[in-house]
Motif scaffolding. Structure first.
Motif, short mmCIF file in Angstrom:
data_model
loop_
_atom_site.label_atom_id
_atom_site.label_comp_id
_atom_site.label_asym_id
_atom_site.label_seq_id
_atom_site.Cartn_x
_atom_site.Cartn_y
_atom_site.Cartn_z
N UNK A 249 0.60 -1.62 0.39
CA UNK A 249 0.01 0.53 -0.16
C UNK A 249 0.73 1.10 -0.13
N UNK A 250 0.44 2.38 -1.09
CA UNK A 250 1.26 3.22 -1.17
C UNK A 250 1.10 4.63 0.05
N UNK A 251 1.49 3.86 1.26
CA UNK A 251 1.12 4.26 2.80
C UNK A 251 2.03 6.22 2.42
N UNK A 252 1.82 7.10 3.11
CA UNK A 252 2.07 8.02 3.71
C UNK A 252 3.25 8.49 4.88
N UNK A 253 2.17 7.71 5.82
CA UNK A 253 2.91 7.42 6.94
C UNK A 253 2.16 6.47 8.28
N UNK A 254 2.27 6.39 8.80
CA UNK A 254 2.17 6.06 9.83
C UNK A 254 1.88 6.20 11.57
N UNK A 255 0.91 6.07 12.14
CA UNK A 255 0.83 6.65 13.73
C UNK A 255 0.63 5.15 14.22
N UNK A 256 1.27 5.28 15.19
CA UNK A 256 1.67 3.96 16.43
C UNK A 256 1.41 4.61 17.77
N UNK A 257 -0.02 3.60 18.48
CA UNK A 257 -0.55 3.53 19.46
C UNK A 257 -0.27 2.44 20.19
N UNK A 258 0.30 3.30 21.73
CA UNK A 258 0.02 2.64 22.86
C UNK A 258 -0.09 2.30 23.63
N UNK A 259 -0.02 2.23 25.08
CA UNK A 259 -0.72 2.67 26.03
C UNK A 259 1.22 2.82 27.41
N UNK A 260 0.88 3.54 28.19
CA UNK A 260 1.95 3.97 28.83
C UNK A 260 2.69 2.49 29.37
N UNK A 261 2.86 1.32 29.60
CA UNK A 261 3.24 0.87 30.27
C UNK A 261 4.87 0.11 29.38
N UNK A 262 5.43 -0.60 30.19
CA UNK A 262 6.54 -1.45 28.97
C UNK A 262 6.09 -2.06 28.15
N UNK A 263 5.26 -3.26 28.19
CA UNK A 263 4.71 -4.72 27.78
C UNK A 263 4.74 -4.20 26.62
N UNK A 264 3.80 -2.91 26.06
CA UNK A 264 3.13 -2.53 25.54
C UNK A 264 3.99 -1.91 24.49
N UNK A 265 5.25 -0.84 25.58
CA UNK A 265 6.04 -0.55 24.49
C UNK A 265 6.71 -1.07 23.89
N UNK A 266 6.99 -1.45 24.36
CA UNK A 266 8.45 -3.18 23.25
C UNK A 266 7.54 -3.53 22.24
N UNK A 267 6.54 -3.81 22.07
CA UNK A 267 6.08 -3.67 20.34
C UNK A 267 5.35 -2.86 20.25
#
Length: 378
Positions: A249-267
């Protein structure tokens, strides 16, 4: 399931019997037709093949789709290729090389899809599920609409489509004269999801190639145009479907969503790395479920404080904002009444509007505006 006035199974199989497989047998006789679904004039089926034949079988797939389209009463056709056994593992790429997307069912090509009439294409992604990615995608799309853009929303999470429920959409899409699907509209935005075609409780037991082909068809066989921004609610994780989307897909860009805890930020960091390796710019990071406001006005940082902001700073990508835990946001998604659509000037919607404004600024900074007439003020 067949509508009373639409085509029936025998008619569809008769049409497919006019197309021959490479071994000379008709498609039904060769046992290639799988998963035939007929609902309200919309027909879907898979041709189950050896993965090595993907490129050669694309012409057969196209011929089968055309044969079914000619059946009286057929409104749309979704025809995909899927593999009946696993392809041999490819050699691991060199560390400095970008990973290669698997050959797609449409001709075995790995080049970008052609999606005319669409301005910017923005992926909303997360490295894992359960962080509120779809809620953010819906309200971000509505926030962009509130800022004056024409917006589309594609639910690319085939295994867990939630956009129809969140937007209160419960009818099947119609087909245009060219037999492309017409996206449904809700709160001023256009939306498409596999959840609009299959029943909500129906499990999607599909192999990878079939998922990739279905997502591609929801992009190229849907009349999106004209829109300024297409928000793509990505599947969670960084697997084959995500990689294919990022590269095809000719993506212009991406927005990354995460919760604050480290276990989510790793992914989340894994998701950032995937997009960087596929040369898709990171337009920003959003921290969801940032805090819970207590009755006395204080903030309870249930999942930790500021983790996504710190990650964005460390990765040198924009931080677009924080979304607190607000009951109205959750209830709105469950009830098909998203806060940004029902009360676009309300306090909860203002959070997403600010994130949308930050996204527009990121698009401006990359030199890829959503549309020439959009002006972003600093």
């Amino acid at each position: 399931m067949t509508s009373r006035s639409g085509p029936n199974r025998d008619q569809i199989l008769a049409a497919l019997a006019t197309v021959s497989a490479p071994n000379g047998k008709t498609l039904p006789d060769a046992g290639l037709v799988q998963g035939l679904v007929i609902r309200d004039g919309n027909v879907g089926f898979a041709l189950e093949i050896d993965p090595a034949q993907a490129a050669a079988m694309e012409d057969v797939r196209a011929a089968a789709a055309e044969a079914v389209r000619a059946v009286p009463g057929v409104l749309s056709v979704t025809a995909v290729l899927t593999a009946h056994n696993e392809a041999p593992s490819a050699p691991a790429p060199k560390p400095e090389a970008a990973p290669q997307a698997p050959a797609h069912a449409q001709g075995g090509k790995t080049g970008p899809l052609d999606i005319p009439g669409v301005g910017a294409i923005v992926a909303v992604a997360s490295g894992k599920g359960g962080v509120g990615k779809s809620t953010l995608a819906v309200n971000l799309a509505l926030g962009l609409h509130a800022l004056g853009l024409k917006v589309g929303l594609l639910d690319a999470d085939v295994y867990g489509p939630s956009i129809p429920r969140m937007l209160g959409l419960n009818r099947k899409p119609d087909a245009s004269e060219s037999k492309k699907l017409i996206p449904l509209e809700a709160y001023g935005i256009r939306a498409m999801s596999i959840g609009l075609i299959v029943e909500e409780d129906t499990p999607m037991i599909w192999r990878g190639p079939m998922v990739q082909s279905a997502i591609s068809q929801m992009l190229v066989d849907v009349e999106w145009a004209p829109i300024d921004v297409l928000i793509v609610d990505m599947p969670p994780g960084t697997g084959d479907a995500q990689l294919t989307l990022a590269q095809r897909v000719p993506m212009t860009g991406a927005v990354i969503v995460s919760t604050p805890q480290e276990i989510a930020l790793i992914d989340a960091r894994k998701a950032v790395a995937m997009f960087e390796k596929t040369r898709v710019p990171i337009l920003g990071v959003v921290e969801n479920m940032a805090w819970l406001e207590m009755p006395d006005g204080s903030r309870n940082h249930i999942f930790g404080e500021g983790g996504a902001r710190k990650t964005a700073e460390k990765l040198n990508v924009p931080f677009l904002g924080e979304v607190p835990l607000i009951t109205a946001i959750r209830e709105g998604g469950d009830e098909g009444r998203p806060v940004s659509g029902v009360e676009p000037d309300g306090a909860s919607a203002s959070v997403f509007k600010q994130i949308a404004a930050g996204l527009m600024a990121s698009l401006k900074n990359t030199g890829q505006k959503p549309a020439p007439r959009i002006v972003v003020t600093d």
